[in-house]
Design a protein around this motif. Structure first.
Motif, PDB file in Angstrom:
ATOM      1  N   ARG A   1       0.889  -1.147  -0.147  1.00 46.09           N
ATOM      2  CA  ARG A   1      -0.048  -0.100   0.020  1.00 46.09           C
ATOM      3  C   ARG A   1       0.912   1.232   0.000  1.00 46.09           C
ATOM      4  NH1 ARG A   1      -3.198  -2.456   4.990  1.00 46.09           N
ATOM      5  NH2 ARG A   1      -0.982  -2.826   5.207  1.00 46.09           N
ATOM      6  N   PHE A   2       0.701   2.112  -1.076  1.00 49.18           N
ATOM      7  CA  PHE A   2       1.755   3.225  -1.147  1.00 49.18           C
ATOM      8  C   PHE A   2       0.799   4.690  -1.060  1.00 49.18           C
ATOM      9  CE2 PHE A   2       3.346   6.426  -4.333  1.00 49.18           C
ATOM     10  CZ  PHE A   2       4.527   6.626  -3.766  1.00 49.18           C
ATOM     11  N   LEU A   3       1.646   5.674  -0.231  1.00 60.00           N
ATOM     12  CA  LEU A   3       1.297   6.538   0.130  1.00 60.00           C
ATOM     13  C   LEU A   3       1.979   7.890  -0.249  1.00 60.00           C
ATOM     14  CD1 LEU A   3      -0.955   8.722   1.782  1.00 60.00           C
ATOM     15  CD2 LEU A   3       0.587   8.344   3.927  1.00 60.00           C
ATOM     16  N   ASN A   4       1.427   8.855  -0.924  1.00 60.78           N
ATOM     17  CA  ASN A   4       2.241  10.103  -2.002  1.00 60.78           C
ATOM     18  C   ASN A   4       1.903  11.338  -1.186  1.00 60.78           C
ATOM     19  OD1 ASN A   4       3.805  11.617  -3.434  1.00 60.78           O
ATOM     20  ND2 ASN A   4       3.138  10.668  -5.461  1.00 60.78           N
ATOM     21  N   LEU A   5       2.588  11.772  -0.608  1.00 60.78           N
ATOM     22  CA  LEU A   5       2.249  13.036   0.387  1.00 60.78           C
ATOM     23  C   LEU A   5       2.960  14.199  -0.421  1.00 60.78           C
ATOM     24  CD1 LEU A   5       2.591  12.005   3.981  1.00 60.78           C
ATOM     25  CD2 LEU A   5       0.450  12.025   2.742  1.00 60.78           C
ATOM     26  N   PHE A   6       2.027  15.311  -0.830  1.00 64.80           N
ATOM     27  CA  PHE A   6       2.294  16.491  -1.325  1.00 64.80           C
ATOM     28  C   PHE A   6       2.661  15.872  -2.940  1.00 64.80           C
ATOM     29  CE2 PHE A   6       3.853  17.557   2.990  1.00 64.80           C
ATOM     30  CZ  PHE A   6       3.395  18.806   3.059  1.00 64.80           C
ATOM     31  N   CYS A   7       1.923  15.180  -3.426  1.00 64.69           N
ATOM     32  CA  CYS A   7       1.876  14.418  -4.542  1.00 64.69           C
ATOM     33  C   CYS A   7       2.096  15.068  -5.830  1.00 64.69           C
ATOM     34  CB  CYS A   7       0.710  13.317  -4.814  1.00 64.69           C
ATOM     35  SG  CYS A   7      -0.664  14.122  -5.296  1.00 64.69           S
ATOM     36  N   TYR A   8       1.921  16.466  -6.181  1.00 61.15           N
ATOM     37  CA  TYR A   8       2.023  17.383  -7.050  1.00 61.15           C
ATOM     38  C   TYR A   8       1.470  16.269  -8.185  1.00 61.15           C
ATOM     39  CZ  TYR A   8       4.691  19.793 -10.708  1.00 61.15           C
ATOM     40  OH  TYR A   8       5.064  20.624 -11.858  1.00 61.15           O
ATOM     41  N   THR A   9       1.817  16.041  -9.268  1.00 63.24           N
ATOM     42  CA  THR A   9       1.169  15.585 -10.513  1.00 63.24           C
ATOM     43  C   THR A   9       1.181  13.890 -10.211  1.00 63.24           C
ATOM     44  OG1 THR A   9       3.112  15.377 -11.910  1.00 63.24           O
ATOM     45  CG2 THR A   9       1.717  17.415 -12.015  1.00 63.24           C
ATOM     46  N   ALA A  10       1.677  13.308  -9.178  1.00 67.24           N
ATOM     47  CA  ALA A  10       1.779  11.938  -8.802  1.00 67.24           C
ATOM     48  C   ALA A  10       2.400  11.047  -9.809  1.00 67.24           C
ATOM     49  CB  ALA A  10      -0.006  11.555  -8.906  1.00 67.24           C
ATOM     50  N   THR A  11       3.554  11.739 -10.426  1.00 68.47           N
ATOM     51  CA  THR A  11       4.553  10.631 -10.975  1.00 68.47           C
ATOM     52  C   THR A  11       4.931   9.609 -10.298  1.00 68.47           C
ATOM     53  OG1 THR A  11       6.070  12.407 -10.655  1.00 68.47           O
ATOM     54  CG2 THR A  11       4.855  12.653 -12.674  1.00 68.47           C
ATOM     55  N   ALA A  12       5.227   9.894  -8.840  1.00 67.11           N
ATOM     56  CA  ALA A  12       5.785   8.749  -8.209  1.00 67.11           C
ATOM     57  C   ALA A  12       4.731   7.612  -8.074  1.00 67.11           C
ATOM     58  CB  ALA A  12       6.319   9.335  -6.875  1.00 67.11           C
ATOM     59  N   THR A  13       3.454   8.263  -8.028  1.00 68.98           N
ATOM     60  CA  THR A  13       2.483   7.243  -7.678  1.00 68.98           C
ATOM     61  C   THR A  13       2.121   6.452  -8.994  1.00 68.98           C
ATOM     62  OG1 THR A  13       1.166   8.829  -6.196  1.00 68.98           O
ATOM     63  CG2 THR A  13      -0.204   6.980  -7.258  1.00 68.98           C
ATOM     64  N   VAL A  14       2.584   7.042 -10.180  1.00 64.48           N
ATOM     65  CA  VAL A  14       2.355   6.228 -11.408  1.00 64.48           C
ATOM     66  C   VAL A  14       3.276   5.127 -11.368  1.00 64.48           C
ATOM     67  CG1 VAL A  14       2.251   6.090 -14.075  1.00 64.48           C
ATOM     68  CG2 VAL A  14       1.247   7.978 -12.563  1.00 64.48           C
ATOM     69  N   HIS A  15       4.654   5.380 -10.988  1.00 62.92           N
ATOM     70  CA  HIS A  15       5.521   4.516 -10.886  1.00 62.92           C
ATOM     71  C   HIS A  15       5.279   3.302 -10.127  1.00 62.92           C
ATOM     72  CE1 HIS A  15       9.182   5.850 -13.473  1.00 62.92           C
ATOM     73  NE2 HIS A  15       8.624   6.989 -13.135  1.00 62.92           N
ATOM     74  N   ALA A  16       4.714   3.626  -8.931  1.00 60.93           N
ATOM     75  CA  ALA A  16       4.582   2.599  -7.863  1.00 60.93           C
ATOM     76  C   ALA A  16       3.207   1.710  -8.258  1.00 60.93           C
ATOM     77  CB  ALA A  16       3.969   3.281  -6.513  1.00 60.93           C
ATOM     78  N   ALA A  17       2.516   2.379  -8.921  1.00 60.10           N
ATOM     79  CA  ALA A  17       1.284   1.407  -9.599  1.00 60.10           C
ATOM     80  C   ALA A  17       2.037   0.598 -10.635  1.00 60.10           C
ATOM     81  CB  ALA A  17       0.298   2.312 -10.242  1.00 60.10           C
ATOM     82  N   LYS A  18       2.797   1.187 -11.521  1.00 58.37           N
ATOM     83  CA  LYS A  18       3.611   0.341 -12.549  1.00 58.37           C
ATOM     84  C   LYS A  18       4.315  -0.795 -11.788  1.00 58.37           C
ATOM     85  CE  LYS A  18       5.219  -0.646 -16.754  1.00 58.37           C
ATOM     86  NZ  LYS A  18       4.333  -1.123 -17.712  1.00 58.37           N
ATOM     87  N   GLY A  19       4.899  -0.717 -10.937  1.00 53.57           N
ATOM     88  CA  GLY A  19       5.722  -1.634  -9.819  1.00 53.57           C
ATOM     89  C   GLY A  19       4.928  -2.790  -9.306  1.00 53.57           C
ATOM     90  N   GLY A  20       3.290  -2.656  -9.187  1.00 51.95           N
ATOM     91  CA  GLY A  20       2.729  -3.733  -8.574  1.00 51.95           C
ATOM     92  C   GLY A  20       2.142  -3.036  -7.428  1.00 51.95           C
ATOM     93  N   ALA A  21       2.174  -1.932  -7.083  1.00 52.56           N
ATOM     94  CA  ALA A  21       1.529  -1.521  -5.672  1.00 52.56           C
ATOM     95  C   ALA A  21      -0.168  -2.223  -5.426  1.00 52.56           C
ATOM     96  CB  ALA A  21       1.484  -0.176  -5.689  1.00 52.56           C
ATOM     97  N   ARG A  22      -0.210  -2.512  -4.340  1.00 57.74           N
ATOM     98  CA  ARG A  22      -1.653  -2.930  -4.058  1.00 57.74           C
ATOM     99  C   ARG A  22      -2.643  -2.224  -3.964  1.00 57.74           C
ATOM    100  NH1 ARG A  22      -3.146  -5.278   1.756  1.00 57.74           N
ATOM    101  NH2 ARG A  22      -0.918  -5.746   1.825  1.00 57.74           N
ATOM    102  N   SER A  23      -2.126  -0.857  -3.679  1.00 58.27           N
ATOM    103  CA  SER A  23      -3.137   0.242  -3.720  1.00 58.27           C
ATOM    104  C   SER A  23      -2.251   1.673  -3.646  1.00 58.27           C
ATOM    105  CB  SER A  23      -4.225   0.446  -2.779  1.00 58.27           C
ATOM    106  OG  SER A  23      -3.419   0.398  -1.358  1.00 58.27           O
ATOM    107  N   THR A  24      -2.768   2.751  -4.003  1.00 57.60           N
ATOM    108  CA  THR A  24      -2.163   3.978  -3.975  1.00 57.60           C
ATOM    109  C   THR A  24      -3.051   5.085  -3.231  1.00 57.60           C
ATOM    110  OG1 THR A  24      -2.475   4.877  -6.041  1.00 57.60           O
ATOM    111  CG2 THR A  24      -0.594   3.330  -5.687  1.00 57.60           C
TER     112      THR A  24
END
Length: 726
Positions: free
Chosen positions: A568-591
């Motif tokens: 489970r991935f949490l991105n704080l001050f996420c801006y345009t969530a580029t880090a979130t897209v990478h985590a999702a690409k890496g198989g995160a259960r949820s973001t």
């Protein structure tokens, strides 16, 4: 009444000398300059002729009285002493304009009221009839100028300002006033060129002001021939017979001028929205046979209908007002210079500019310059003879015959010594980093970051686009020198990198506080898709200070992608969530991604959707500190990259990363699941991690591991830490 009057002609600042010469030619005697005015004496016929024929004046004022005054009562008495029955009927209408201050008058509205009261009281009849006030179209417009204790009381014979010829009902974004355009044409030598049968071309004509004014001169048409209402129309001192004679003479001259074969006067405009308004203005001026306007880009501007035509190219390039205009304006001037060298050999050129330093970048020497004012903006008129000996180019080619056409190969403007040094550094960096980028499949990277302190810019490549950020110069640096160096750098970039000028975007980076970091800087709405580590991301190079992708965090994003599987991935001050897209690409259960800005969360949603992610990925709008205090979820992987400063209701209106990072990290670590990892990074150069955090958590600084080759030259770009529970 006297047959001879004192006349004052007002004009824009800087036009006094030209107006003096014009007024003398029209019959004004004892003429001399004043600030923004010319003063002399003339009979009423000359005053009328000035109204009809002056291309430069704003107003023609007939002086009724000059008197000393020390207070408001003396102002009233001086105006009241004039016999107003010679000028206005008691049933007529009146408008008063007042300028200046002193002698107890520190408010122009109060001064105008005293003048109005004196006139009205003098004309009031026994039955109570008195003139009315009409500010738009009065029978009589009275002007009083107060200057160092002297009041100058005048009648305005022109009515509305003489620059309002009547043909320009439709305007562009920043039009020149007609009399200023006429002054520029006169200084540029157009009357001489027109008398010789020469041509005129304007490659950025807007709605055609230069074109119409030039044609009026060439066809010997009085600029105010079509004006129907004048300041003297209902003046009791008006002599209609003299006016009718002058007007008839002007009509005859106009008819004779229009009967001659028209000169070749052409305008070109890239903005299609201005073409029809420009043509409408030409038609209203009665000059459709003389003036033609076409849609065309500057790069394809070709003024000659045949190889033998010569004349004047005149231009008023746009002024830069938006973030990033330095680049587009520089390249506009460079393109203008290139077109002059390539297509206008033997012509004369006149460039009217509010940015004279850009005029030097055209690759042509000006043989004469004149200072002007466009409203409150100081401007220069650069006069250029388009001849090979005036070229300032990277490579001069001696030609035996000056009439031989210029080589078809474009000649690039020569770089300054500093500009060439900058270009050499870019090429060196490109050679080194380009190999790494191609090997690693990196599309977007930093090429240059103030490597040479005097060229304080960051240059980033986004595929085949160049994004330039100018760092604000210290106050100790001369702003003119800083601007010159920026222009040197911008001139070098297309040549050094082999990119089109249209693909260079510049922004000025200063400390952004409060909500400024979220504010849109432009509104082009153009997004470009780029690839990074197998994900697709949207960047916008024009509309915001940042592009939507922090290049220095590339290694951290790829690390998150490698570690995200099943978490489970949490991105704080996420801006345009580029880090979130990478985590999702890496198989995160949820973001879960949190940010205060709806603009950036919408951008984040588009980034996720672009990669096929949506259902399991929460986007939360809110203040991060407040959200953390309320959220009860647990996350195995947390990423925090806060701004240095940001709005926050919780923190006295402003989040300060140095002051508030301990509370932020304590709140976030409380959400970290057993065995989880938190990554914390920020870009504040003076940041110091609080020692109490090291005592409570397992902390490892990983800054050096999070810098790719494009940022190792600037290791202070950010600092990063890995947090786990003890």
């Amino acid at each position: 009444m006297s047959d001879r009057y004192e006349i004052v002609l007002t004009c824009p600042k800087g036009l006094e000398g030209l107006l003096l010469e014009e007024a003398r030619g029209l019959g004004l005697e004892d003429a001399r300059e004043q600030t923004a005015a010319v003063r002399g004496h003339a009979e009423i016929e000359v005053a009328y002729r000035l109204c009809l024929w002056s291309r430069l004046a704003n107003r023609v004022l007939l002086v009724l009285s000059r008197f000393a005054m020390n207070n408001a009562d003396e102002l009233y008495d001086g105006v009241h002493a004039v016999d107003w029955r010679d000028h206005l009927e008691p049933s007529g209408s009146l408008a008063v304009e007042f300028s200046g201050n002193g002698s107890g008058i520190d408010n122009t509205h109060f001064g105008a009221l005293k003048v109005k009261d004196a006139i009205v009281d003098r004309l009031r009849t026994a039955g109570g009839e008195r003139p009315s006030i009409d500010k738009l179209n009065p029978d009589l417009r009275v002007h009083l100028r107060l200057d160092r204790g002297e009041a100058v009381l005048s009648l305005d014979l022109s009515g509305h300002s003489l620059h309002q010829r009547g043909y320009r009902l439709q305007q562009g974004a920043a039009p020149l006033k007609e009399n200023l355009a006429a002054a520029v044409l006169i200084r540029a030598g157009w009357p001489r060129i027109a008398a010789e049968g020469g041509a005129l071309a304007d490659p950025m004509c807007g709605v055609g002001t230069f074109l119409v004014e030039a044609a009026l001169m060439a066809a010997d048409i009085a600029p105010n021939l079509k004006r129907e209402r004048w300041g003297f129309s209902n003046w009791l001192g008006h002599v209609p017979a003299i006016w009718k004679k002058l007007h008839a003479e002007a009509e005859q001259r106009a008819a004779a001028g229009l009967a001659r074969p028209p000169l070749w006067i052409r305008g070109y405009e890239a903005d299609p929205r201005l073409i029809q308004p420009g043509r409408n203005n030409v038609e209203r001026a009665g000059l459709s046979d003389w003036v033609k306007i076409y849609q065309g880009e500057l790069g394809s501007f070709e003024p000659r209908p045949d190889q033998n035509q010569k004349g004047l190219v005149i231009s008023n390039p746009p002024y830069g007002e938006r973030l990033g205009d330095e680049a587009s304006l520089l390249y506009l001037y460079q393109n203008l210079g290139e077109r002059l060298r390539q297509a206008c050999l033997g012509w004369e050129a006149a460039v009217f500019t509010g940015a004279p330093e850009l005029g030097k970048r055209m690759g042509l020497r000006s043989h004469k310059q004149y200072a002007f004012w466009n409203g409150a903006l100081p401007c220069k008129l650069l006069l250029i003879k388009v001849q090979t000996e005036q070229f300032v180019t990277g490579e001069r080619r001696a030609r035996e015959d000056d009439q031989q056409p210029v080589s078809e190969a474009p000649q690039q403007a020569r770089l300054s010594e500093g500009g060439q040094m900058f270009a050499n550094r870019l090429q060196k960096n490109l050679k080194q980093l380009g190999k790494w980028a191609r090997r690693e499949g990196v599309e977007c990277y930093r090429l240059y970051d103030a490597d040479m302190p005097e060229y304080a810019v960051a240059v980033d490549l986004y595929r085949d686009y160049v994004h330039v950020q100018e760092y604000a110069a210290p106050r100790s640096i001369d702003p003119d020198k800083a601007q010159a160096r920026l222009l040197d750098a911008l001139a070098a970039i297309p040549q050094a990198l082999g990119v089109a000028q249209s693909r260079v975007v510049i922004k000025r980076r200063e400390r952004q506080t409060g909500t400024k970091q979220y504010q849109r800087q432009a509104a082009q709405g153009e997004f470009m898709e780029v690839n990074e580590g197998g994900v697709k991301l949207l960047v916008n190079l024009t509309d915001y200070l940042d592009t939507g992708l922090f290049l220095d965090h590339r290694p951290l994003r790829l690390r998150l992608q490698r570690e995200a599987a099943g978490k489970r991935f949490l991105n704080l001050f996420c801006y345009t969530a580029t880090a979130t897209v990478h985590a999702a690409k890496g198989g995160a259960r949820s973001t879960t991604s949190v940010d205060l800005s709806k603009t950036y969360l919408d951008w984040a949603r588009r980034n996720l959707a672009l990669n096929g992610f949506s259902d399991k990925h929460r986007l939360e709008q809110g203040d991060v500190m407040t959200w953390l205090a309320e959220d009860r979820g647990e996350y195995e992987l947390i990423f925090i990259d806060p701004p240095t400063f940001s709005n926050s209701k919780r923190m006295e209106g402003v989040f300060d990363v140095q002051r508030d990072h301990v509370e932020l990290l304590d709140l976030a670590m409380a959400r970290l699941a057993r065995g989880g990892v938190l990554y914390f990074s920020n870009n504040f150069r003076k940041f110091q991690l609080d020692e109490s955090l090291v005592a409570r958590y397992q902390v490892e600084e990983i800054s050096a591991q999070t810098l790719d080759p494009d940022f190792v030259r600037n290791p202070k770009i950010h600092r990063a830490w890995r947090f786990t529970a003890r």
